[in-house]
Design a protein around this motif. Structure first.
Motif, PDB file in Angstrom:
ATOM      1  N   SER A 158      61.812  27.659 -60.732  1.00 42.45           N
ATOM      2  CA  SER A 158      61.401  28.458 -59.574  1.00 42.45           C
ATOM      3  C   SER A 158      59.885  28.367 -59.427  1.00 42.45           C
ATOM      4  O   SER A 158      59.187  27.833 -60.303  1.00 42.45           O
ATOM      5  CB  SER A 158      61.839  29.914 -59.740  1.00 42.45           C
ATOM      6  N   ASN A 159      59.390  28.906 -58.317  1.00 43.03           N
ATOM      7  CA  ASN A 159      57.941  28.916 -58.054  1.00 43.03           C
ATOM      8  C   ASN A 159      57.322  27.523 -58.246  1.00 43.03           C
ATOM      9  O   ASN A 159      56.276  27.364 -58.887  1.00 43.03           O
ATOM     10  CB  ASN A 159      57.234  29.926 -58.964  1.00 43.03           C
ATOM     11  N   ILE A 160      57.983  26.522 -57.675  1.00 45.56           N
ATOM     12  CA  ILE A 160      57.506  25.147 -57.811  1.00 45.56           C
ATOM     13  C   ILE A 160      56.343  24.923 -56.842  1.00 45.56           C
ATOM     14  O   ILE A 160      56.471  25.155 -55.641  1.00 45.56           O
ATOM     15  CB  ILE A 160      58.638  24.149 -57.518  1.00 45.56           C
ATOM     16  N   THR A 161      55.221  24.490 -57.369  1.00 47.42           N
ATOM     17  CA  THR A 161      54.045  24.191 -56.550  1.00 47.42           C
ATOM     18  C   THR A 161      53.625  22.744 -56.809  1.00 47.42           C
ATOM     19  O   THR A 161      54.312  21.993 -57.505  1.00 47.42           O
ATOM     20  CB  THR A 161      52.883  25.137 -56.880  1.00 47.42           C
ATOM     21  N   SER A 164      52.556  23.286 -60.768  1.00 46.84           N
ATOM     22  CA  SER A 164      53.179  24.161 -61.753  1.00 46.84           C
ATOM     23  C   SER A 164      54.642  24.424 -61.410  1.00 46.84           C
ATOM     24  O   SER A 164      55.082  24.214 -60.284  1.00 46.84           O
ATOM     25  CB  SER A 164      52.433  25.499 -61.840  1.00 46.84           C
ATOM     26  N   VAL A 165      55.373  24.888 -62.422  1.00 48.88           N
ATOM     27  CA  VAL A 165      56.766  25.281 -62.240  1.00 48.88           C
ATOM     28  C   VAL A 165      57.089  26.351 -63.275  1.00 48.88           C
ATOM     29  O   VAL A 165      56.587  26.317 -64.406  1.00 48.88           O
ATOM     30  CB  VAL A 165      57.716  24.072 -62.400  1.00 48.88           C
ATOM     31  N   THR A 166      57.906  27.322 -62.886  1.00 48.43           N
ATOM     32  CA  THR A 166      58.352  28.365 -63.813  1.00 48.43           C
ATOM     33  C   THR A 166      59.786  28.075 -64.219  1.00 48.43           C
ATOM     34  O   THR A 166      60.667  27.896 -63.368  1.00 48.43           O
ATOM     35  CB  THR A 166      58.263  29.756 -63.174  1.00 48.43           C
ATOM     36  N   SER A 197      61.330  32.430 -70.741  1.00 46.21           N
ATOM     37  CA  SER A 197      60.740  31.836 -69.548  1.00 46.21           C
ATOM     38  C   SER A 197      59.387  31.248 -69.912  1.00 46.21           C
ATOM     39  O   SER A 197      58.771  31.628 -70.918  1.00 46.21           O
ATOM     40  CB  SER A 197      60.582  32.868 -68.421  1.00 46.21           C
ATOM     41  N   THR A 199      55.917  29.167 -67.755  1.00 53.51           N
ATOM     42  CA  THR A 199      55.314  28.521 -66.593  1.00 53.51           C
ATOM     43  C   THR A 199      54.460  27.357 -67.066  1.00 53.51           C
ATOM     44  O   THR A 199      53.489  27.548 -67.811  1.00 53.51           O
ATOM     45  CB  THR A 199      54.451  29.507 -65.780  1.00 53.51           C
ATOM     46  N   THR A 201      51.864  24.614 -66.299  1.00 48.62           N
ATOM     47  CA  THR A 201      50.786  24.348 -65.337  1.00 48.62           C
ATOM     48  C   THR A 201      50.159  22.986 -65.623  1.00 48.62           C
ATOM     49  O   THR A 201      50.509  22.312 -66.595  1.00 48.62           O
ATOM     50  CB  THR A 201      49.714  25.439 -65.402  1.00 48.62           C
ATOM     51  N   THR A 233      57.522  18.281 -58.442  1.00 47.06           N
ATOM     52  CA  THR A 233      56.499  19.159 -57.869  1.00 47.06           C
ATOM     53  C   THR A 233      56.292  18.821 -56.399  1.00 47.06           C
ATOM     54  O   THR A 233      56.580  17.718 -55.944  1.00 47.06           O
ATOM     55  CB  THR A 233      55.177  19.021 -58.626  1.00 47.06           C
ATOM     56  N   SER A 415      65.317  20.973 -56.296  1.00 52.40           N
ATOM     57  CA  SER A 415      64.084  20.389 -55.771  1.00 52.40           C
ATOM     58  C   SER A 415      64.058  18.870 -55.840  1.00 52.40           C
ATOM     59  O   SER A 415      63.121  18.235 -55.343  1.00 52.40           O
ATOM     60  CB  SER A 415      62.884  20.941 -56.545  1.00 52.40           C
TER      61      SER A 415
END
Length: 609
Positions: A158-161, A164-166, A197, A199, A201, A233, A415
């Motif tokens: 989740s929170n894929i940028t 970074s990814v969580t 969990s 994250t 980066t 990403t 993704s």
């Protein structure tokens, strides 16, 4: 052969010595054989041919004293079994398999290794491995009551940028309690965390990473890996940013066509593309399956044939095209590689597979992200020719089947890239009207619109016509059979222009028995080529040079043969169309039709820059 008398005498002496030694052992405490830190066992899946596989265990003495015998045990799922073995005696009890050394290979000096192999059937992977009663990773864990941790749940992303990814995962279990988790990215541990969990980066935009999680208990025993999760990403050049420049790599090209992954480098094409579709995987029995496993993962390459100049060895776990593509990706990390399933020959299995879309998508996800080539593929391409229509065979699944399929695959692949090669038949009531390509578009990264093969020598008497016309023209046999008509119809159905890639053929279609230069002439049959009526651009450019152009495509009349094909000049015009229409980019079938210096790939690259 030893005498039975000598054997009995030897056994008697051994028994006496053991009896005399027992009191001394009792005084100092009986110590088990050095197993925990003294030996490791590593599993390798050597090859997989669909209906079976070859496995190998390698036992290494990591201690300081010799090992006189070894026993490896592991568990397989109930649908997986050993069918034959060599260099070890393998037995089973339920789902537990045990291998003991043969008479000649039990002794291992410190630092020495020995391997045994076996053939098996089924899709499962080994778990719960022990060697001489201890953990196969060399950790403590073989003592009664010291169970190793279970596998954590497959991580979710989740929170894929761009950077970074969580990751989150379900907790593992263990009789002593879980101490922490190793986060493994592309085979290397990047973090050890106490929670469930993490994250990550510092990643690269538009890049693909595969994550697995491994638990450690309070005795520092490690358990099996979780299932893999592949994440791409955001950002970079992957369909939504710069123009797509995608080429198909034909699996079978390594044989008679003698075209290999290294040719992408030597031709200069690798530095001018953004995506590769590896063609083709099969769709059979409701599942995705390998096409030619020998070409994909087993064919050995010498140093001069290899992308990086390093020869394959007989015992490396991955060879073939997949290993070469991994090497290519290491040199050109911007290239996204998708595994394309179906194609003209293997599209017949889609209808059966779509009776259970979720199971179909799961099977494809598992194969595309198999641990043997983890990180190679950035997604999947579905080349169904054609949903709810006829190709080599006919499908009657209904118009919603395309939308349902792409929805299921997007849900499973997350993704990762999900794309499709689709028809360009824009005729009224034609193939584009028979399936919901507009509704499916929300789930795809892009469509590769097959804007070629509109006309060819399957109409043996003609009339001759360019097979990849950009637009209609006076005398075209079927008015709507052209690239622009297909693009405009798809846009009218709600497909964003940026999700449409224009198809470019790296081959020509031709007839023989033709007397007329211009299109529209009669013929007597297909011209001779790599197959009837089909020939590579690299041959046609000199064998039958261009006579003229029509509708943005070249044609050539030489002797009694008549061909149509694209050239660097016509490709330049088509790339202008791509940019003027705001399309996502262009793709082509396929690399081996180009010249050794990649003329056509260069034309696409130049035209879209």
């Amino acid at each position: 052969m030893r005498s039975p008398r000598v054997t009995r005498l030897t056994r008697r002496i051994s028994a006496i010595v053991a009896a005399l030694a027992l009191p001394l052992a009792a005084m100092v405490g009986l110590a088990p054989e050095a197993h925990a830190a003294g030996a490791t066992a590593t599993y390798t899946k050597v090859s997989d041919w669909g209906t079976g596989f070859e496995g190998k265990w390698t036992i290494k003495n990591t201690g300081t004293t010799a090992i006189s015998s070894w026993t490896v045990s592991w568990t397989y799922p109930s649908d997986t079994r050993v069918t034959s073995a060599w260099d070890a005696i393998v037995t089973s009890s339920g789902t537990t398999w045990t291998a003991k050394n043969a008479g000649w290979n039990g002794t291992l000096a410190p630092g020495a290794s020995i391997s045994f192999g076996f053939n098996g059937s089924g899709p499962g992977a080994p778990s719960g491995c022990t060697v001489n009663g201890g953990g196969c990773d060399g950790g403590d864990g073989g003592q009664p009551g010291d169970a190793k941790p279970s596998a954590p749940g497959t991580p979710t992303a989740s929170n894929i940028t761009n950077t970074s990814v969580t990751l989150s995962w379900a907790a593992a279990t263990d009789d002593k309690g879980i101490k922490n988790y190793d986060v493994i990215r592309n085979g290397s541990t990047v973090a050890t965390v106490t929670g469930t969990s993490y994250t990550n980066t510092g990643l690269t935009a538009g890049s693909t990473y595969t994550y697995e999680i491994r638990a450690r208990d309070t005795a520092d025993q490690t358990g099996p890996l979780s299932g893999p999760r592949t994440v791409t990403t955001t950002g970079g050049n992957q369909g939504g940013g710069g123009k797509v420049k995608l080429g198909y790599f034909a699996e079978w090209g390594v044989y008679a066509r003698n075209y290999h992954v290294k040719n992408l480098v030597s031709s200069g094409s690798a530095g001018k593309i953004t995506h590769i579709n590896y063609a083709f995987g099969n769709v059979t029995g409701g599942r995705c399956a390998m096409g030619d496993s020998y070409a994909a993962i087993d064919k050995a390459y010498t140093a001069d044939q290899s992308v990086d100049g390093v020869a394959d060895t007989w015992d490396q776990p991955l060879r073939g095209n997949f290993n070469q593509l991994k090497k290519l990706k290491a040199q050109y990390p911007n290239i996204k590689i998708l595994w394309s399933f179906g194609g003209w020959t293997w599209s017949g299995g889609f209808g059966q597979a779509m009776q259970n879309p979720a199971a179909f998508a799961q099977s494809c996800y598992d194969l595309v992200n198999d641990s043997r080539w983890a990180g190679l593929f950035d997604g999947i391409d579905l080349d169904w020719e054609y949903p709810n229509a006829c190709g080599l065979s006919c499908d009657t699944s209904g118009s919603a089947v395309m939308r349902t399929m792409m929805q299921a695959f997007r849900a499973k692949f997350g993704s990762q890239l999900v794309t499709a090669a689709i028809t360009a038949d824009a005729s009224s009531g034609g193939k584009l009207d028979l399936a919901d390509y507009g509704g499916a578009a929300q789930y795809v990264d892009f469509y590769n619109v097959m804007t070629y093969d509109f006309f060819g020598a399957w109409d043996a008497q003609g009339p001759t016509a360019v097979h990849s016309p950009l637009t209609g023209y006076t005398g075209i046999p079927i008015e709507s059979f052209n690239s622009d008509s297909a693009i405009q119809k798809l846009r009218a159905k709600g497909v964003p222009a940026a999700k449409l890639n224009l198809g470019i053929p790296f081959y020509g279609r031709g007839w023989t028995g033709v007397t007329q230069d211009a299109p529209g002439g009669s013929a007597t049959g297909p011209a001779t080529g790599i197959e009837p009526g089909n020939q590579d651009y690299k041959v046609l450019k000199t064998q039958c040079p261009v006579t003229g152009t029509v509708a943005g495509t070249a044609y050539a009349h030489c002797g009694t043969n008549w061909w149509s094909y694209d050239t660097p000049s016509t490709i330049a015009g088509k790339m202008n169309y791509v940019k003027n229409q705001g399309l996502g980019g262009a793709f082509f079938w396929e690399f081996s039709g180009d010249t050794t210096n990649g003329e056509l790939v260069s034309a696409i690259n130049t035209g879209l820059n």
